[in-house]
Structures are given as C-alpha cells and as structure tokens.
Design a protein around this motif. Sequence first.
Motif, PDB file in Angstrom:
ATOM      1  N   UNK A 191       2.746  11.458   0.477  1.00 56.50           N
ATOM      2  CA  UNK A 191       3.481  10.427  -0.248  1.00 56.50           C
ATOM      3  C   UNK A 191       4.411  11.042  -1.294  1.00 56.50           C
ATOM      4  N   UNK A 192       5.578  10.423  -1.491  1.00 56.68           N
ATOM      5  CA  UNK A 192       6.461  10.780  -2.590  1.00 56.68           C
ATOM      6  C   UNK A 192       5.999  10.005  -3.815  1.00 56.68           C
ATOM      7  N   UNK A 193       5.738  10.710  -4.907  1.00 53.75           N
ATOM      8  CA  UNK A 193       5.159  10.079  -6.095  1.00 53.75           C
ATOM      9  C   UNK A 193       6.083  10.273  -7.289  1.00 53.75           C
ATOM     10  N   UNK A 248      -3.403  13.480  -6.555  1.00 50.78           N
ATOM     11  CA  UNK A 248      -3.437  14.647  -5.668  1.00 50.78           C
ATOM     12  C   UNK A 248      -3.672  14.214  -4.216  1.00 50.78           C
ATOM     13  N   UNK A 249      -4.548  13.233  -4.027  1.00 49.77           N
ATOM     14  CA  UNK A 249      -4.813  12.763  -2.677  1.00 49.77           C
ATOM     15  C   UNK A 249      -3.566  12.130  -2.059  1.00 49.77           C
ATOM     16  N   UNK A 250      -2.844  11.356  -2.859  1.00 55.01           N
ATOM     17  CA  UNK A 250      -1.597  10.761  -2.371  1.00 55.01           C
ATOM     18  C   UNK A 250      -0.595  11.838  -1.982  1.00 55.01           C
ATOM     19  N   UNK A 251      -0.472  12.851  -2.826  1.00 56.45           N
ATOM     20  CA  UNK A 251       0.463  13.939  -2.549  1.00 56.45           C
ATOM     21  C   UNK A 251       0.034  14.726  -1.306  1.00 56.45           C
ATOM     22  N   UNK A 293      -8.421  10.142 -17.046  1.00 53.60           N
ATOM     23  CA  UNK A 293      -7.285  11.014 -16.711  1.00 53.60           C
ATOM     24  C   UNK A 293      -7.596  11.851 -15.476  1.00 53.60           C
ATOM     25  N   UNK A 294      -8.764  12.478 -15.507  1.00 47.14           N
ATOM     26  CA  UNK A 294      -9.120  13.393 -14.417  1.00 47.14           C
ATOM     27  C   UNK A 294      -9.299  12.637 -13.098  1.00 47.14           C
ATOM     28  N   UNK A 295      -9.857  11.441 -13.164  1.00 47.63           N
ATOM     29  CA  UNK A 295     -10.024  10.652 -11.946  1.00 47.63           C
ATOM     30  C   UNK A 295      -8.656  10.270 -11.367  1.00 47.63           C
ATOM     31  N   UNK A 296      -7.745   9.853 -12.232  1.00 46.16           N
ATOM     32  CA  UNK A 296      -6.421   9.432 -11.769  1.00 46.16           C
ATOM     33  C   UNK A 296      -5.647  10.612 -11.184  1.00 46.16           C
ATOM     34  N   UNK A 297      -5.784  11.773 -11.816  1.00 43.43           N
ATOM     35  CA  UNK A 297      -5.108  12.968 -11.304  1.00 43.43           C
ATOM     36  C   UNK A 297      -5.642  13.321  -9.908  1.00 43.43           C
ATOM     37  N   UNK A 298      -6.932  13.157  -9.723  1.00 45.75           N
ATOM     38  CA  UNK A 298      -7.504  13.382  -8.395  1.00 45.75           C
ATOM     39  C   UNK A 298      -6.938  12.414  -7.368  1.00 45.75           C
ATOM     40  N   UNK A 299      -6.745  11.159  -7.768  1.00 44.25           N
ATOM     41  CA  UNK A 299      -6.166  10.160  -6.853  1.00 44.25           C
ATOM     42  C   UNK A 299      -4.713  10.487  -6.528  1.00 44.25           C
ATOM     43  N   UNK A 343       0.850  -1.189   0.000  1.00 39.88           N
ATOM     44  CA  UNK A 343       0.000   0.000   0.000  1.00 39.88           C
ATOM     45  C   UNK A 343       0.884   1.236   0.000  1.00 39.88           C
ATOM     46  N   UNK A 344       0.268   2.379  -0.315  1.00 40.15           N
ATOM     47  CA  UNK A 344       1.007   3.635  -0.286  1.00 40.15           C
ATOM     48  C   UNK A 344       1.446   3.983   1.130  1.00 40.15           C
TER      49      UNK A 344
END
Length: 528
Positions: free
Chosen positions: A378-380, A371-374, A363-369, A329-330
């Motif tokens: 989290x280091x991405x 952003x949540x990690x950041x 794309x937009x959904x993944x970018x939102x995910x 997991x993250x």
Amino acid sequence: MKFLNNSLEKILLAGLMLLPLPSVQAAEKQRETMLFLPMDNRPVCSSYVVKTMEAAGYNVLVPPDKYLASYNRNGNPDELWKWLVKRAPQADAAVISTDSLIYGGLVASRTHHEPQAVLEERLKRLETLRDQSPVRLYAFSTLMRTPRASFGAVEPPYYSKIGPAIFRYSELCDSDDLIGLNLKNALTKKTLETNLPADALQDWLDRRQKNLHINSMLTDMTRKNRFHFLAIGKDDNAPLSHTHMEARKLTQETYDLTQRTFQIVPGVDQLGLLLLTRAGNELNRYNPRVYAFYAEGWGPRTLPQYSDMTLGQSVPQQILAIDGRTATSAANADIVLALNTPYDGVMMDSTAPSNQFFSSPQNRKYIGQLKQLLDNGNLVSLADVAYSNGADNGFMNELAKAGQIERLTAYNGWNTADNTVGFAICQGVLAPQMQKQDAKKLMQIRIIDDWYYQANARRNATAFLDSKNQTAAIYLLGPYQKPVRELAQDICRELAGRYTFTEKSNFDITFPWDRLFEIEVDLKKDKK
C-alpha cells in the motif's frame, strides 16, 4: 514478395525517423499549465504548493511576488487581476484565491476598511473571466475566522486585548441562533454587548457581514456557471462561533448546489493545493480512492483544535474536494491516509511538555499496523495530527527507529489538523506521478519543518526570546531574527543528523514572515 516487404519496411522506418521523436522536452511542452493565485506568499500557501505540483509534472504560473500579500503589506488586487486576465488564455486551469483578488489577501480580509461597493466591483469583474477565456476556473474563498485569541498584526489591533471576550460573545450568538439561550447565558451575552467597546465590536461585526455577503455572491456566481468549482474554507473556529454560524447559513442558502461544483471545506491554508490537485485530477479524469486509517483511540471522533468538525466528518470532505472517493478498505484504495491521532482525543500544541521523544504502547501498535500496510504494497501518506502545529515526537522517533519513514509516500504534520490532512491527501495522491527523488525532497522538507522545527526548535526559540524578555518578538522577530535563526538551524541540523532519512540533507531555514510561526526550508544538494 519478401524483398518488397523488406523494402517497404525500410521506407516506412526511414520516414518515421524523420518525424520528431518523443522526448523529455516534448513531454514538457505537453504538460498541463495551471495558473495559481495564492492568498499570500507564505510558503505553505505558495512555494511549497508550487513545488508539489511541479514535482507531479504540472507547469504552474504564479503572479510576481510583489503583487502578493506578505507579512508587511497587503496584496494588490488590481495588478493581480491584470495578471490573471493576461495569463488565462495560456492555461488549462486557473486556481485563484478570491481573498487576494477582492481584499488583497487573507489577513486583509480580516482587517480591511474597504466599502462594500469596492468589494462588489472587484468581485463582478471576476464574473467576466469565463467569457474572456475558456480556462477552467477553480476559486477558493474564506469565511472569517473566530479565534479564541490572536496576537500580531493578523487581526484588528483591538483583538489582542478583547479577543477572548469577542470569542465568548461569538459562542453565545451561535448558540442563540441554534437553540436559544437560558437565562444565565442570555444575561452573559447582554453583559458582553454592553461592556465590549462598541466601536470595536461593530467594526468586527460589519467586516464579518461584508465577508458573508461576498461569499454569498460567489455562490451565486457558481449557480451561473462562472466557476468550474468553488470552495469556501472555514478558517480557525470552534463548534460554537460566528464562523460555524455563517457556514450554516451558507449551507442553507446553497441547498440547490451540488458538491460537484461547490463545497464548504474545513481549513484554509491547504485550499490552494486541494484545488490544484482537483484540477489535475479532472483534467486527467482521475478519481483517486483514499482510505482513512486511524490510530487506536478516539480516532475519527477526535475534535481538533481550531475546528468545528471531528476528523471523521472533515476528512471525507477533503477527499471529495480533490474529486476523490472514500475507499472502504486499504485493499481497494489508491492511497492510504494514515492519521496519527491523540489516544484520548485531546489535541495540544506540539510545544506542550508532554511531546517528548518516547513512544506509547499505542504508538508502537500503530507503527506495526502501518508496517503491515507497507509490506502489503500500500502507498501510505501520513497525517501526523496527534498535536497541532507540529509533529508527535515520540511517534516519529519510534517510526524512524523502525525504519518506516523512508517507506512512506508522503508526510505532513503542520499547523491545524485540517491543513495537515489536506496536504497529506494531495501529496499522497500526487506522489505516484513524481520522480522518487522529488517525492523524497518534498517529504524531507515536511520532516524538517513540521518535526524538527515546529515541534522542537520553535520551543527552544520561544524560550530564548523569553529569556531576553522579548516575548512579543515571537510575532515580529526584528533584530532577533539572526540569533533565533542560528539557534533553530543548529537544532534542526542536529536532529536531521540523527535519522537516516535526513542525515545527508543539506538545508537552510529562513523566517519569511519575520515570526516564529513559520519557516521556509531551502533544500540544497545532499552532503556526500
């Protein structure tokens, strides 16, 4: 008593002041020194690799460029060997391309006419290096690729004419070895054997046999503890191909070797950075935990172009290659490897007409995910593998508009998916060891190269050459290099000015191999 204590403190303090204080210079002297022998002088295999490791605080020594393979020459195995022997005692670790030491480079491994005895002699002297020096030796080799087609001087001349037929023959050979052939395919294979030019087919098969034999000898040297670690990369190939078949045979031969000392790794151009990162991790006893986070859709089931493994199979192999661990997991990861994959699993070249500057709901959904990690701290590190050979325009444009590019730890989107993933893992893991400005420069280089050039300027440059009826110049620019460079640089600079992350960047681009496929980005001092 208090007076005595104070006096003693002063004496001790004075003594300490006489000792050499830790300084930047002292820290520099203590950096681990690594020898790096790349397989040629392409930026992704040499200068970009060195810049990454030096930014992370390592001292990296490379051979003189004149001894390395370039677009118009093979490398010099004898001079490279002399350099390696001379420098080895100064190093903590050495990462070497055996293709350079044995054949003279990656392209030479596909085109040489060296007798088997000469190749074996060059290989056997490598066996003595561990006796001459205690350096930790990390070696990487390649299995000959099996491209569907190839142009330019990177294969034997006949491949540009009969390459597709050889590829089909290769598919059938692998299938025959795996499960046998039905009557139709058996007849097709026989027809190809009959109709393909006998001398060309035999030349191709003989060179493959030499390559497989050398790789087998390298694995035997690993058994004898001649290498600290050996990686054999699978160059461009497919699920059915000679490369896939040879990797299977090597896997069967090496059942007794553990992945602590030997791996067959998908991809080739990223191997130098993978092994340098591994060497650094092992010297510092660090096992980074990497969590692979895929975009919605096919994700880990995606079978990239030029590969015989899905991403779900290959990504863990590359994490292991740096002596890393796959996180569940993250939350328990040191780095999140974000993979922007095609929603339908179909990967095309970044110059495809579909690669436009508008985003999809996925794309937009993944970018939102992301952003949540950041936001969670989290280091991405982003591996942009929705397309081959360049970035996903719609995704990256939306990511930039959302203000998330500058929050990434690293970005990659070049060449094959395996190359991109390897660099993304390494630069993501190494970035915390870098100054922020150095990590930013590395990411700017990749944004300019992989997004602005590969996915956009390269398309325009190709169209320009087509308009001049100079399609062949794609592989050898010659007199067209100057106008193409000006065109490409104008497009890259215009795109750089659109986005905050690169709007102040000042750079030049060059074509070090005199072809469209790769550039080198030279970052200068930022504009005011």
